[in-house]
Design a protein around this motif. Sequence first.
Motif, PDB file in Angstrom:
ATOM      1  N   ILE A 167      11.904 -71.727  50.361  1.00  0.00           N
ATOM      2  CA  ILE A 167      12.777 -70.826  49.599  1.00  0.00           C
ATOM      3  C   ILE A 167      11.956 -69.669  49.040  1.00  0.00           C
ATOM      4  N   SER A 168      12.359 -68.436  49.390  1.00  0.00           N
ATOM      5  CA  SER A 168      11.563 -67.272  48.983  1.00  0.00           C
ATOM      6  C   SER A 168      12.363 -66.261  48.165  1.00  0.00           C
ATOM      7  N   LEU A 169      13.633 -66.539  47.889  1.00  0.00           N
ATOM      8  CA  LEU A 169      14.432 -65.606  47.094  1.00  0.00           C
ATOM      9  C   LEU A 169      14.097 -65.774  45.605  1.00  0.00           C
ATOM     10  N   PRO A 170      14.508 -64.835  44.755  1.00  0.00           N
ATOM     11  CA  PRO A 170      14.258 -64.966  43.311  1.00  0.00           C
ATOM     12  C   PRO A 170      14.859 -66.264  42.762  1.00  0.00           C
ATOM     13  N   ILE A 171      14.065 -66.985  41.996  1.00  0.00           N
ATOM     14  CA  ILE A 171      14.506 -68.287  41.503  1.00  0.00           C
ATOM     15  C   ILE A 171      14.183 -68.441  40.020  1.00  0.00           C
ATOM     16  N   CYS A 172      15.160 -68.969  39.278  1.00  0.00           N
ATOM     17  CA  CYS A 172      14.992 -69.228  37.843  1.00  0.00           C
ATOM     18  C   CYS A 172      15.297 -70.703  37.597  1.00  0.00           C
ATOM     19  N   ILE A 173      14.362 -71.388  36.939  1.00  0.00           N
ATOM     20  CA  ILE A 173      14.495 -72.819  36.692  1.00  0.00           C
ATOM     21  C   ILE A 173      14.470 -73.060  35.185  1.00  0.00           C
ATOM     22  N   ILE A 174      15.443 -73.852  34.702  1.00  0.00           N
ATOM     23  CA  ILE A 174      15.522 -74.149  33.268  1.00  0.00           C
ATOM     24  C   ILE A 174      15.667 -75.664  33.096  1.00  0.00           C
ATOM     25  N   HIS A 175      14.887 -76.229  32.182  1.00  0.00           N
ATOM     26  CA  HIS A 175      14.911 -77.693  32.002  1.00  0.00           C
ATOM     27  C   HIS A 175      14.676 -78.056  30.541  1.00  0.00           C
ATOM     28  N   GLY A 176      15.396 -79.049  30.068  1.00  0.00           N
ATOM     29  CA  GLY A 176      15.191 -79.553  28.714  1.00  0.00           C
ATOM     30  C   GLY A 176      14.009 -80.516  28.678  1.00  0.00           C
ATOM     31  N   GLN A 177      13.139 -80.335  27.723  1.00  0.00           N
ATOM     32  CA  GLN A 177      11.952 -81.192  27.634  1.00  0.00           C
ATOM     33  C   GLN A 177      12.281 -82.613  27.181  1.00  0.00           C
ATOM     34  N   LYS A 178      13.471 -82.802  26.618  1.00  0.00           N
ATOM     35  CA  LYS A 178      13.879 -84.143  26.190  1.00  0.00           C
ATOM     36  C   LYS A 178      14.878 -84.771  27.161  1.00  0.00           C
ATOM     37  N   ASP A 179      14.877 -84.260  28.382  1.00  0.00           N
ATOM     38  CA  ASP A 179      15.794 -84.771  29.405  1.00  0.00           C
ATOM     39  C   ASP A 179      15.577 -86.265  29.604  1.00  0.00           C
ATOM     40  N   GLU A 180      16.634 -87.038  29.406  1.00  0.00           N
ATOM     41  CA  GLU A 180      16.564 -88.485  29.514  1.00  0.00           C
ATOM     42  C   GLU A 180      17.063 -88.993  30.866  1.00  0.00           C
ATOM     43  N   THR A 181      17.503 -88.076  31.736  1.00  0.00           N
ATOM     44  CA  THR A 181      18.069 -88.448  33.032  1.00  0.00           C
ATOM     45  C   THR A 181      17.193 -88.009  34.201  1.00  0.00           C
ATOM     46  N   VAL A 182      16.666 -86.803  34.116  1.00  0.00           N
ATOM     47  CA  VAL A 182      15.792 -86.264  35.164  1.00  0.00           C
ATOM     48  C   VAL A 182      14.464 -85.866  34.523  1.00  0.00           C
ATOM     49  N   ASP A 183      13.381 -86.317  35.124  1.00  0.00           N
ATOM     50  CA  ASP A 183      12.051 -86.000  34.595  1.00  0.00           C
ATOM     51  C   ASP A 183      11.842 -84.483  34.611  1.00  0.00           C
ATOM     52  N   PRO A 184      11.483 -83.876  33.459  1.00  0.00           N
ATOM     53  CA  PRO A 184      11.261 -82.426  33.404  1.00  0.00           C
ATOM     54  C   PRO A 184      10.205 -81.930  34.394  1.00  0.00           C
ATOM     55  N   ARG A 185       9.340 -82.825  34.852  1.00  0.00           N
ATOM     56  CA  ARG A 185       8.335 -82.418  35.835  1.00  0.00           C
ATOM     57  C   ARG A 185       8.971 -82.059  37.174  1.00  0.00           C
ATOM     58  N   SER A 186      10.244 -82.387  37.348  1.00  0.00           N
ATOM     59  CA  SER A 186      10.972 -81.972  38.547  1.00  0.00           C
ATOM     60  C   SER A 186      10.935 -80.450  38.695  1.00  0.00           C
ATOM     61  N   SER A 187      11.151 -79.761  37.586  1.00  0.00           N
ATOM     62  CA  SER A 187      11.180 -78.296  37.617  1.00  0.00           C
ATOM     63  C   SER A 187       9.801 -77.720  37.900  1.00  0.00           C
ATOM     64  N   GLU A 188       8.787 -78.356  37.361  1.00  0.00           N
ATOM     65  CA  GLU A 188       7.414 -77.906  37.611  1.00  0.00           C
ATOM     66  C   GLU A 188       7.077 -78.010  39.095  1.00  0.00           C
ATOM     67  N   LEU A 189       7.524 -79.090  39.728  1.00  0.00           N
ATOM     68  CA  LEU A 189       7.273 -79.269  41.158  1.00  0.00           C
ATOM     69  C   LEU A 189       7.923 -78.152  41.967  1.00  0.00           C
ATOM     70  N   ILE A 190       9.197 -77.900  41.697  1.00  0.00           N
ATOM     71  CA  ILE A 190       9.907 -76.862  42.447  1.00  0.00           C
ATOM     72  C   ILE A 190       9.241 -75.507  42.262  1.00  0.00           C
ATOM     73  N   TYR A 191       8.883 -75.214  41.018  1.00  0.00           N
ATOM     74  CA  TYR A 191       8.238 -73.935  40.723  1.00  0.00           C
ATOM     75  C   TYR A 191       6.929 -73.784  41.493  1.00  0.00           C
ATOM     76  N   SER A 192       6.163 -74.844  41.568  1.00  0.00           N
ATOM     77  CA  SER A 192       4.846 -74.769  42.203  1.00  0.00           C
ATOM     78  C   SER A 192       4.907 -74.678  43.727  1.00  0.00           C
ATOM     79  N   VAL A 193       5.928 -75.306  44.341  1.00  0.00           N
ATOM     80  CA  VAL A 193       5.961 -75.336  45.810  1.00  0.00           C
ATOM     81  C   VAL A 193       6.817 -74.237  46.431  1.00  0.00           C
TER      82      VAL A 193
END
Length: 232
Positions: A167-193
């Motif tokens: 994916i190379s189009l402009p991307i904005c990722i927002i995540h709550g640090q107290k997310d109890e359902t999805v690990d916030p590191r999910s967003s970090e992974l997407i951002y990095s790759v």
Amino acid sequence: MNQELCIIIHGFTGNPWEVDPLANALERIGYEVITPLLPGHSISNERMEKVTALEWIQMVEKIVIHAIEENKVVHMIGFSMGAMIAAIMAYRYQITTLVLLSPAVYVLSPYLLRMKLEKFLQQARKVRSMSGQTVHKSPLIIRSTPIYNIFQFHKIVRQAKRIFQHISLPICIIHGQKDETVDPRSSELIYSVSSSKDKELHYLPLSRHHICRDCEVDSVVQTVIKFIKKYH
């Protein structure tokens, strides 16, 4: 100038209520907004019907194709599993921007298990402290989800994880640090790759999973609007 359309996809077992505050804010400033109800889901949170991951994707795909045929500028926005579907659309079609809210990559991690255990213990202590009161006066509503549907959910996640690097189009990722359902590191992974040269990652220090319904929803709305306004 072409008309701009925001397609906002809700999460697994959810419905458009999860993203309504963002959808309403975008409509107020002039964007056309579509918040489809995914097949098998319901507004009243009834038991999910037996549907496939392909049906979820195809429903959104029809909306995207129709918008592109009408030469609309398309902003794909997705929450949780909806973020994964939005990413698949952004990979397949000429989308202008991609916004991922609490994207569901890591759903069952040691971090989340620890959070859930702590939450359970807190609730147990509350119940014990309710002198003379029975548990049914403070019920915990847990809606079971069939294994079949969970399997379909994971098919979406696996498919999306394979394409983030493309994916190379402009991307904005927002995540709550107290997310109890999805690990916030999910967003970090997407951002990095992701291959995008224009990408943003925002963490909300006080928010849990449903960031469009939490205490920092104003920040979510402002961040999304500021981001998509840069692209027409």
